[in-house]
Design an enzyme around this catalytic site. Structure first.
Site, PDB file in Angstrom:
ATOM      1  N   LEU C 229     -77.237  27.176 -76.602  1.00 54.27           N
ATOM      2  CA  LEU C 229     -75.937  26.520 -76.373  1.00 54.27           C
ATOM      3  C   LEU C 229     -74.853  27.020 -77.331  1.00 54.27           C
ATOM      4  CD1 LEU C 229     -74.701  24.229 -74.641  1.00 54.27           C
ATOM      5  CD2 LEU C 229     -75.197  22.701 -76.554  1.00 54.27           C
ATOM      6  N   ASP C 230     -73.695  27.358 -76.800  1.00 60.70           N
ATOM      7  CA  ASP C 230     -72.523  27.784 -77.582  1.00 60.70           C
ATOM      8  C   ASP C 230     -72.786  29.059 -78.385  1.00 60.70           C
ATOM      9  OD1 ASP C 230     -71.268  25.538 -76.648  1.00 60.70           O
ATOM     10  OD2 ASP C 230     -71.546  24.373 -78.466  1.00 60.70           O
ATOM     11  N   ALA C 231     -73.860  29.773 -78.072  1.00 60.51           N
ATOM     12  CA  ALA C 231     -74.185  30.963 -78.850  1.00 60.51           C
ATOM     13  C   ALA C 231     -74.212  32.232 -78.012  1.00 60.51           C
ATOM     14  CB  ALA C 231     -75.536  30.771 -79.550  1.00 60.51           C
TER      15      ALA C 231
END
Lengths: 286, 286, 286, 286
Positions: C229-231
């Site tokens: 997530l978000d990476a």
């Protein structure tokens, strides 16, 4: 570190240009580390910058490459081109007037080896910054300039530049016009910083004009110097926000930071052989 | 939510201005939530924006404040001033031509309640965007304009604006000159977006001019419209970087995003009563 | 307008890569209009994007080029590659939650033909934006998602996407996690907009966190979605200045403009086939 | 030039704060030239910076103002406040390690009188920049620091600072942690420059981390130093764009320009008494 060679080209756009250039480099056992090309579709002009490590970087091998390139590629495609060695240390002269911020910044980049250059000469129409040059051990020539004495002053400047073997002149807020003869003597290698977002506020007193107009953003522009004042090919620009709170003096202060950074970006791109000029505009392969 | 009142003032700078204004607000039991003031030192002009929640926001109490302020503060200090209610919903007309990007953006802000406004009217010299207005249920008036018919066209436009009770006209890439009579009819509440970093590239075709000049940054400028084309007081500006890779079409595309965002910022500041105009420049208390 | 073909490549860096590719294109009578290459020196990986107009853009000629390229160039150099046709119109699905600003912006770009795409489908876990889809005549599927029902919800979503022949999913402030299975079903063609300057303030409530930390600049980040997530690989980022005056709500408002513009830039680069992903990072040839 | 006084205040928000302060200044025949106030609505805290020219700037008159202000305004409103004289020249110490770019920049601003400060002392844990200090005639103290010797090293540093009457310490890429005791000894007047866009990439090697993450923008952050490393109140931040072309070394180079400019902005705001700290965040009245 290996030597790298940099080839800069522009010519009428035709099929096969990239393939011809890269095939020749390959033929000379070169390993391309960077290649950038651009086609100006509206003018049908092709631009290319290619950087490679040759297996043999000796003068003979490079000379043979140049000859072959000239005959087999450049001539048939009507190319304007130049070949640069990344290892060659440019010799730079800085022209200043009374404002020191760009000079300080340039000297810091030179002294800390951020820029791989030599600075054999600083020229000024004033004596204000002589002590700064002295403490860095750089020759400082005070060449006063008035409207009447400009031709002789420039002759003296050109003499100093040739004597010092200068490749590039940086006008670091020099505040004086230079003549076409001067620009020719330097083969166009004269970079200026203008303290406005050109073409807005060309000419003198741009911060006063910007304040008067009530703009919300000010800028700085670095460009090659041409005969047409403030109209040379733009290399770099940047801006900063201002508001109604900013007096002319505040704009001047904020502008100083812009000016030194934008000038440095333009000079760095030039030093890395990333800039091509065509039809008064630049292609900057950064 | 409590009502807040906003007072905008400019006057010759004198001692005691802030104290006089704030003392009166305090005398009326107002709690200041925001106060911004600015002195233009070179012109000796004082500007102020103060926002407060009054204990009593009824029309009588506010009327009494206005009378007292006019007599006891504004008159002795020769103030130009106006008082606004934050709760009042401005009525906005959007003028467009063929380009829709600013209109789409305005409608999205309106529909999603980002802007607390009503849009009773869209006016255009073309029919292209009629369907966009229709699907939002907004009246769309097609008013063709030619050099010869401009006076009658403007009379019709002014009639439409008055009929719809419009406070603010947004020229959302309207591409037509408006006359001083039109501006007067709107009491100067006409905001335009110009697709360049004014004063660079004033006039038509700014992206072509920017491309031709080889600039490295393009901009957009939102300003109040005045009789002098592209020379009105600037409210907001912003810029985007471009390079040799960008064709005129690329600049137009990047410019669209700039234009809609810069126009929206200017309109928002106007809607929040944050903008004061003096001597063709703005004070934006944001 | 002529068809252009776009070839995207990455492979271990070796001598002769550019020459081999361009020679083959030349062999097929292609005229290169844009070529960008990059060598990641630390990882010794070569990236290239080349765009050309073939003399014959018919399926047979292009098929023969692909076969020859695969056998003679791609295989010996261990290339990962794909060939795209500029004329092919991608089919895009937009996933939204309750915030409409990115959706409005995407629809405006689509309707005004700024983006040459089809939008056959909008999916949401809420009904809030159903009317917006309806008025553009786009199918709107309400797929509620809870922690417990996510697997079935995603199965339904994947079914809808396949049925609609979707190439790219845009998570336009969708606010829901998507699973590796979903990403796989879309072959990684899922672009998200995160409302912070990643990696700062990853996770939920980034504007609250930014306000709490007292930053002077906020940002938005558009990236390909990965299991982490978000990476995922970042495609585009931009920032806006804030000050102590900005409440969380002000940051949210300013952030909306950032989000829609940054998301649009990332999507546009993807649509133009300018993005290569390697080792969780992007090469964006813009 | 007339003396100006600057009063910085924060206190719980209440009605009548601005009126009380400005009335007292007026009572002492002061002419307000700048007033900025801010209410943090969520915390109900009031901040104010007011700058005025007093009719009498002598120590007695100012002393009387301070006494009256303390008793009649500050005490009843529970204000934290300080009064500064614009004419007072701060004494600044610069702490450096091996990187010179921020030091060069600070010395240029000092020498050219852009900053009205004295620099009696440069402290470093290395000898690299000793010659730079020497040529400006500034005392350079080499204070080696290791984990084990930090307490004694800091005692020596504090002794040097007190001896030199230093008001402000600038950590100009000092690269060493300073202890709470050190910060206390300087009453919090310690400004650091961190080479990342905090809170992203806190800690060491931020450019390596940024490169690894593949961000498209890098930043720099200047903040007051607190016991919690890299978490002090942020005064200024700025960013620069990067791309896949930028190696870690390129980021470091671009970052240097950011660092020196952002640090200078923060220091300038501090020197102008424009910064208030509350709850680990700054209010910067610029």
């Amino acid at each position: 570190m290996n030597e790298t060679l940099i080839l800069l080209i522009h010519c009428p756009d035709r099929e096969g240009l990239v393939a011809s250039v890269t095939a020749l480099i390959r033929g000379f056992a070169g390993n391309i580390v960077d290649l950038d090309q651009h086609v100006d579709a509206s003018r049908r002009v092709f631009f290319m910058r290619v950087e490679w490590t040759p297996r043999d970087a000796g003068p003979e091998a490079v000379g043979r490459f140049e000859e072959t390139f000239a005959a087999q590629v450049a001539a048939p495609y009507q190319m304007h081109w130049r070949l640069e060695r990344a290892s060659r240390r440019p010799r730079v002269a800085v022209f200043v007037s009374r404002y020191g911020h760009c000079l300080y910044d340039i000297l810091a980049r030179w002294e800390s080896a951020e820029w791989p250059i030599d600075i054999p000469l600083i020229v000024s129409n004033h004596r204000d910054l002589e002590a700064v040059a002295a403490r860095h051990g750089i020759r400082y020539e005070h060449v006063p300039v008035t409207g009447a004495t400009r031709p002789e002053a420039e002759q003296r400047q050109i003499g100093l530049l040739h004597e010092a073997g200068v490749d590039l002149v940086i006008l670091a807020r020099y505040m004086q016009i230079v003549s076409p003869a001067f620009i020719d003597a330097m083969k166009g290698n004269v970079i200026n910083i203008h303290h406005s977002f050109l073409p807005a506020f060309a000419g003198g007193q741009p911060y006063h004009a910007a304040h008067q107009r009530g703009v919300k953003i000010i800028g700085a522009t670095s460009h090659y110097v041409t005969a047409d004042l403030d109209a040379g090919p733009i290399i770099a620009q940047d801006v900063a926000t201002v508001s109604h709170k900013d007096s002319v003096e505040d704009m001047v202060r904020k502008g100083r930071d812009l000016e030194k950074i934008v000038l440095a970006r333009a000079v760095y791109a030039h030093l890395r052989h990333e800039v091509l000029v065509f039809d008064n505009r630049t292609v900057v392969f950064d």
